[in-house]
Design a protein around this motif. Structure first.
Motif, mmCIF file in Angstrom:
data_model
loop_
_atom_site.group_PDB
_atom_site.id
_atom_site.type_symbol
_atom_site.label_atom_id
_atom_site.label_comp_id
_atom_site.label_asym_id
_atom_site.label_seq_id
_atom_site.Cartn_x
_atom_site.Cartn_y
_atom_site.Cartn_z
ATOM 1 N N LEU A 30 0.836 -1.201 0.000
ATOM 2 C CA LEU A 30 0.000 0.000 0.000
ATOM 3 C C LEU A 30 0.870 1.249 0.000
ATOM 4 C CD1 LEU A 30 -2.852 1.211 0.155
ATOM 5 C CD2 LEU A 30 -2.658 1.135 2.637
ATOM 6 N N GLN A 31 1.939 1.242 0.796
ATOM 7 C CA GLN A 31 2.858 2.381 0.837
ATOM 8 C C GLN A 31 3.514 2.580 -0.534
ATOM 9 O OE1 GLN A 31 3.288 4.593 3.242
ATOM 10 N NE2 GLN A 31 4.789 5.725 2.054
ATOM 11 N N THR A 82 3.088 5.793 -2.962
ATOM 12 C CA THR A 82 4.246 6.528 -3.471
ATOM 13 C C THR A 82 4.178 6.631 -4.994
ATOM 14 O OG1 THR A 82 5.568 5.721 -1.626
ATOM 15 C CG2 THR A 82 6.769 6.589 -3.511
ATOM 16 N N LYS A 83 3.830 5.502 -5.658
ATOM 17 C CA LYS A 83 3.709 5.507 -7.115
ATOM 18 C C LYS A 83 2.614 6.463 -7.563
ATOM 19 C CE LYS A 83 5.254 0.798 -8.119
ATOM 20 N NZ LYS A 83 4.811 -0.527 -8.595
ATOM 21 N N LYS A 84 1.477 6.449 -6.842
ATOM 22 C CA LYS A 84 0.358 7.322 -7.203
ATOM 23 C C LYS A 84 0.757 8.786 -7.033
ATOM 24 C CE LYS A 84 -4.548 8.227 -6.397
ATOM 25 N NZ LYS A 84 -4.561 9.294 -7.308
ATOM 26 N N ALA A 102 2.069 13.793 -9.542
ATOM 27 C CA ALA A 102 2.989 14.922 -9.705
ATOM 28 C C ALA A 102 3.417 15.033 -11.175
ATOM 29 C CB ALA A 102 4.219 14.753 -8.806
ATOM 30 N N GLU A 103 3.751 13.910 -11.789
ATOM 31 C CA GLU A 103 4.161 13.922 -13.191
ATOM 32 C C GLU A 103 3.007 14.345 -14.103
ATOM 33 O OE1 GLU A 103 7.279 13.508 -14.599
ATOM 34 O OE2 GLU A 103 7.836 13.685 -12.491
ATOM 35 N N MET A 104 1.790 13.909 -13.805
ATOM 36 C CA MET A 104 0.629 14.313 -14.602
ATOM 37 C C MET A 104 0.398 15.819 -14.476
ATOM 38 S SD MET A 104 -0.659 11.937 -16.412
ATOM 39 C CE MET A 104 -2.298 12.462 -16.802
#
Length: 151
Positions: free
Chosen positions: A36-37, A41-43, A48-50
Motif C-alpha cells: 500500500l505504501q 508513493t507511485k500514485k 505529480a508527473e501528470m
C-alpha cells in the motif's frame, strides 16, 4: 495448504500453532502495508508527473497559439506586400512604356529638325540677304531706316 501442513506438523502444541498463524497474519499485514505504501508513493509520483505534464501541455498550447497568431500576421503582411509589388510592377511597366513613347517622339522631332534645318538655314540666309539689300537700297536713296521705321 501451508496452514494444514503447519497444523499437522505441530499438532502437539496448540499454542504454537496459533502463534504461527498470528505471525503469518502479521507478516501478511506488513506486506500489504508495504504494498500500500509503495502504491501510494507511485500514485503520488504519477499525480505529480501528470500535473507537470498538464502544465507543460498548457504552456506549449499557449506557445502554439502565439506562434499561430504571428504566422497569421506574417501571412497577411506577405499578401499585402505582394499586392504592393504587383502595383509597383504595373506602374513601372506604364512608366517604361511612357518613356519609350517619349523617346520615340523626341527622335521623330530630332529627325524632322535635322531634315528641315538646312532649309531653315537657307531661309534665314535669304532673309538676312533681303534685309541687307533693303538697307543698302534705303541708304542709297537717302532715307534713314532704324528699327524698321522710316524717319
Amino acid at each position: 495448504r501451508r496452514m494444514d501442513s503447519m497444523l499437522r506438523g505441530e499438532a502437539g502444541s496448540s499454542a504454537d500453532v496459533f502463534g504461527k498463524i498470528k505471525t503469518m497474519i502479521s507478516e501478511m499485514i506488513t506486506t500489504m502495508q508495504e504494498n500500500l505504501q509503495a502504491e501510494t508513493t507511485k500514485k503520488a509520483y504519477c499525480d505529480a508527473e501528470m500535473g507537470k505534464a498538464k502544465d507543460k501541455k498548457s504552456s506549449k498550447e499557449s506557445d502554439l497559439e502565439t506562434v499561430s497568431t504571428r504566422i497569421d500576421a506574417a501571412v497577411s503582411k506577405s499578401a499585402s506586400l505582394k499586392k504592393q509589388v504587383a502595383t509597383i510592377k504595373s506602374e513601372l511597366a506604364d512608366l517604361a512604356e511612357t518613356q519609350a513613347n517619349m523617346t520615340k517622339l523626341r527622335q521623330e522631332e530630332k529627325d524632322l529638325f535635322e531634315k528641315k534645318e538646312p532649309e531653315t538655314e537657307k531661309g534665314m540666309e535669304g532673309v538676312k540677304s533681303a534685309l541687307r539689300t533693303l538697307r543698302d537700297f534705303y541708304k542709297s536713296s537717302g532715307v534713314a531706316v532704324t528699327s524698321g521705321e522710316r524717319k
